[in-house]
Design a protein around this motif. Structure first.
Motif, PDB file in Angstrom:
ATOM      1  N   LEU A  47     -18.911 -51.439 -11.718  1.00 15.03           N
ATOM      2  CA  LEU A  47     -19.765 -50.474 -11.043  1.00 15.03           C
ATOM      3  C   LEU A  47     -18.984 -49.271 -10.525  1.00 15.03           C
ATOM      4  O   LEU A  47     -19.565 -48.300 -10.058  1.00 15.03           O
ATOM      5  CB  LEU A  47     -20.512 -51.149  -9.885  1.00 15.03           C
ATOM      6  CG  LEU A  47     -21.395 -52.339 -10.289  1.00 15.03           C
ATOM      7  CD1 LEU A  47     -22.057 -52.956  -9.058  1.00 15.03           C
ATOM      8  CD2 LEU A  47     -22.444 -51.930 -11.307  1.00 15.03           C
ATOM      9  N   THR A  48     -17.646 -49.328 -10.628  1.00 16.09           N
ATOM     10  CA  THR A  48     -16.833 -48.163 -10.284  1.00 16.09           C
ATOM     11  C   THR A  48     -16.768 -47.168 -11.434  1.00 16.09           C
ATOM     12  O   THR A  48     -16.105 -46.132 -11.316  1.00 16.09           O
ATOM     13  CB  THR A  48     -15.401 -48.592  -9.910  1.00 16.09           C
ATOM     14  OG1 THR A  48     -14.788 -49.220 -11.042  1.00 16.09           O
ATOM     15  CG2 THR A  48     -15.412 -49.574  -8.747  1.00 16.09           C
ATOM     16  N   SER A  49     -17.430 -47.480 -12.534  1.00 19.82           N
ATOM     17  CA  SER A  49     -17.525 -46.563 -13.679  1.00 19.82           C
ATOM     18  C   SER A  49     -18.981 -46.222 -13.914  1.00 19.82           C
ATOM     19  O   SER A  49     -19.885 -46.966 -13.520  1.00 19.82           O
ATOM     20  CB  SER A  49     -16.939 -47.212 -14.938  1.00 19.82           C
ATOM     21  OG  SER A  49     -15.594 -47.581 -14.751  1.00 19.82           O
ATOM     22  N   SER A  50     -19.234 -45.124 -14.580  1.00 20.79           N
ATOM     23  CA  SER A  50     -20.605 -44.730 -14.896  1.00 20.79           C
ATOM     24  C   SER A  50     -21.023 -45.351 -16.218  1.00 20.79           C
ATOM     25  O   SER A  50     -20.176 -45.710 -17.049  1.00 20.79           O
ATOM     26  CB  SER A  50     -20.714 -43.206 -14.988  1.00 20.79           C
ATOM     27  OG  SER A  50     -20.164 -42.745 -16.221  1.00 20.79           O
ATOM     28  N   PRO A  51     -22.325 -45.492 -16.455  1.00 16.53           N
ATOM     29  CA  PRO A  51     -22.789 -45.991 -17.758  1.00 16.53           C
ATOM     30  C   PRO A  51     -22.309 -45.143 -18.933  1.00 16.53           C
ATOM     31  O   PRO A  51     -22.170 -45.657 -20.045  1.00 16.53           O
ATOM     32  CB  PRO A  51     -24.313 -45.954 -17.618  1.00 16.53           C
ATOM     33  CG  PRO A  51     -24.554 -46.100 -16.147  1.00 16.53           C
ATOM     34  CD  PRO A  51     -23.424 -45.335 -15.495  1.00 16.53           C
ATOM     35  N   LYS A  52     -22.051 -43.872 -18.696  1.00 19.91           N
ATOM     36  CA  LYS A  52     -21.506 -43.042 -19.767  1.00 19.91           C
ATOM     37  C   LYS A  52     -20.095 -43.502 -20.139  1.00 19.91           C
ATOM     38  O   LYS A  52     -19.715 -43.490 -21.311  1.00 19.91           O
ATOM     39  CB  LYS A  52     -21.506 -41.577 -19.332  1.00 19.91           C
ATOM     40  CG  LYS A  52     -22.904 -41.024 -19.063  1.00 19.91           C
ATOM     41  CD  LYS A  52     -22.869 -39.639 -18.456  1.00 19.91           C
ATOM     42  CE  LYS A  52     -24.274 -39.173 -18.097  1.00 19.91           C
ATOM     43  NZ  LYS A  52     -24.278 -37.858 -17.427  1.00 19.91           N
ATOM     44  N   ASP A  53     -19.337 -43.925 -19.127  1.00 21.52           N
ATOM     45  CA  ASP A  53     -18.010 -44.483 -19.399  1.00 21.52           C
ATOM     46  C   ASP A  53     -18.130 -45.798 -20.156  1.00 21.52           C
ATOM     47  O   ASP A  53     -17.295 -46.098 -21.023  1.00 21.52           O
ATOM     48  CB  ASP A  53     -17.248 -44.711 -18.093  1.00 21.52           C
ATOM     49  CG  ASP A  53     -16.921 -43.423 -17.364  1.00 21.52           C
ATOM     50  OD1 ASP A  53     -16.730 -42.398 -18.042  1.00 21.52           O
ATOM     51  OD2 ASP A  53     -16.866 -43.438 -16.118  1.00 21.52           O
TER      52      ASP A  53
END
Length: 436
Positions: A172-178
């Motif tokens: 969750l520290t990354s975005s879905p785009k990542d």
């Protein structure tokens, strides 16, 4: 993400499905990849067909979809299953039994869970990454407090949901785009490294025919592949056709609203930079089909065909001129009863207790009619490129439940109607979203 090497592969041959399962990496390091390679793919004269298979939110293990993955391999497709979320799921070797969540070591109290997440951040642990991690941990600690209250009434559900959220906390520290970029990076590297195996050396110069499949959040990511690859016209994994099951129209959908609200309040990257079909759909020009369920309570049909702010619908945001959306229907009079819920594409939810999936998309203890008469043959028909999405119903002759096109039945209807058939009836067990 830790980079695996070409010698990290573990494999097992599956006689009954004429394929070899290759696996490397692990969920905890964010580099897990499993590949189902049909025996025919070792023959140089055989055309190579590949499926990029993207999982739903927190459904990171192939065991949630294993029957479908093997069925695709048996049909001659090389199936890539990357875990694009860094998670704490176990990573048993191919062929080994998959433990249940009760058998996986627990982190203990909330403080232990938070510490376990904090000391193993995903990627570089610079000041910005550590700040993102703190925001996620604070959000999850408050979510845990709410689950304590919910646990007074539904103890097993709350315990399972807590475990599921902490399992994917670091992602969750990354975005879905990542996450989408991570999925593409894993499969690209996996293809190149498998091509170093002597049996697959001819892959090095080959361009496979690629198809996209995804469920839930993975469905949104699959629909967003053309957007992600818009600056790379020669990308190997650009899909020719995309088929998705019960996809989310935005990355915040399908997750309890109180959890999304708290993650958004603290600015967690997962909610700060969401992925939405209104942004990515204009790049999707390939043939595509959405195979939805009329009784999906996590991503209700109205999220796709209902009006949205600014006019139109989420489905109309997709640019493709060869597209279709279908809604399967429940039949409580079937034996066993059939419910067209969110987890139609899933084949096994046994990792968690049934109490979680009764409220999180639907319980599955094996493939049912929605898999064998809807999702699987629908995907195969479209991947074969002999049927247009708008004509898919003609390729599904044996339908033990009604399927409607374009518009789902109204919420208070007794069931779906298609081809003049009477409604199959109301009732049956429906999954509920406790946030609603």
């Amino acid at each position: 993400m830790s980079e695996p090497t070409t010698t990290d592969w573990r494999c097992v041959h599956v006689e009954g499905h004429a394929c070899t399962i290759w696996q490397r990496g692990c969920h905890e390091q964010g580099n897990y990849l499993r590949v189902y390679v049909p025996d025919a793919a070792a023959r140089a004269e055989q055309p190579l067909r590949a499926v990029l298979y993207l999982h739903g939110f927190a459904l990171c293990m192939p065991s949630f979809y294993e029957s479908h993955l093997l069925a695709l391999a048996a049909e001659g497709y090389i199936v890539f299953f990357p875990d694009f979320q860094c998670s704490d799921y176990p990573s048993p070797a191919p062929g080994d039994p998959v433990p249940t969540w009760q058998e996986v070591p627990k982190a203990g109290p909330w403080t232990s869970k938070a510490l376990r997440v904090a000391v193993r951040p995903q990627g570089a642990a610079g000041p910005e990454a550590l700040g993102d991690l703190r925001r996620v941990v604070l959000s999850l600690l408050l979510i845990e407090l709410i689950l304590v209250v919910i646990g007074w009434f539904r103890r097993t559900y709350a315990r399972n949901l807590s475990h599921l959220l902490w399992t994917v906390a670091r992602s969750l520290t990354s975005s879905p785009k990542d996450w989408l970029a991570q999925a593409l990076a894993l499969v690209e590297a996996g293809w190149d490294d498998l091509a170093r195996q002597p049996a697959y050396a001819h892959w090095r110069q080959a361009q496979p025919m690629v198809y996209g499949f995804g469920h839930s959040l993975g469905g949104l990511l699959s629909l967003s592949l053309p957007w992600a690859l818009r600056h790379d016209p020669s990308a190997r994994f650009r899909p020719r056709v995309i088929v998705v099951a019960d996809p989310a129209a935005a990355s915040e959908m399908g997750i309890p609203r109180f959890a999304i609200a708290l993650l958004r309040l603290f600015g967690a990257p997962f909610t700060a930079d969401p992925l939405r079909i209104r942004q990515t759909g204009p790049q999707l020009c390939q043939p595509m089909a959405i195979l939805h369920g009329a009784d999906d309570d996590l991503v209700p049909p109205a999220q796709w065909v209902g009006p949205i702010d600014g006019g139109g619908t989420n489905f109309s945001a997709i640019a493709s001129q060869t597209k279709a959306i279908y809604f399967s229907c429940s039949d409580p009079h079937a034996s066993p009863p059939l419910c067209a819920f969110h987890n139609q594409a899933v084949t096994c939810t046994r990792f968690y207790d049934d109490a979680l999936f009764e409220f999180f998309g639907g319980v599955k203890h094996g493939a049912n009619a929605y898999n064998t008469a809807y999702i699987w043959p629908g995907a195969l028909a479209l991947f074969g490129e002999q049927v247009q999405p708008q004509d898919l119903l003609g390729a599904l002759p044996e339908r033990p439940f009604a399927i409607t096109t374009g518009e789902p039945p109204p919420p208070d209807a007794a069931g779906c109607r298609t081809d003049g058939a009477p409604p199959p009836g109301a009732g049956g067990s429906r999954p509920r979203d406790p946030s609603r």
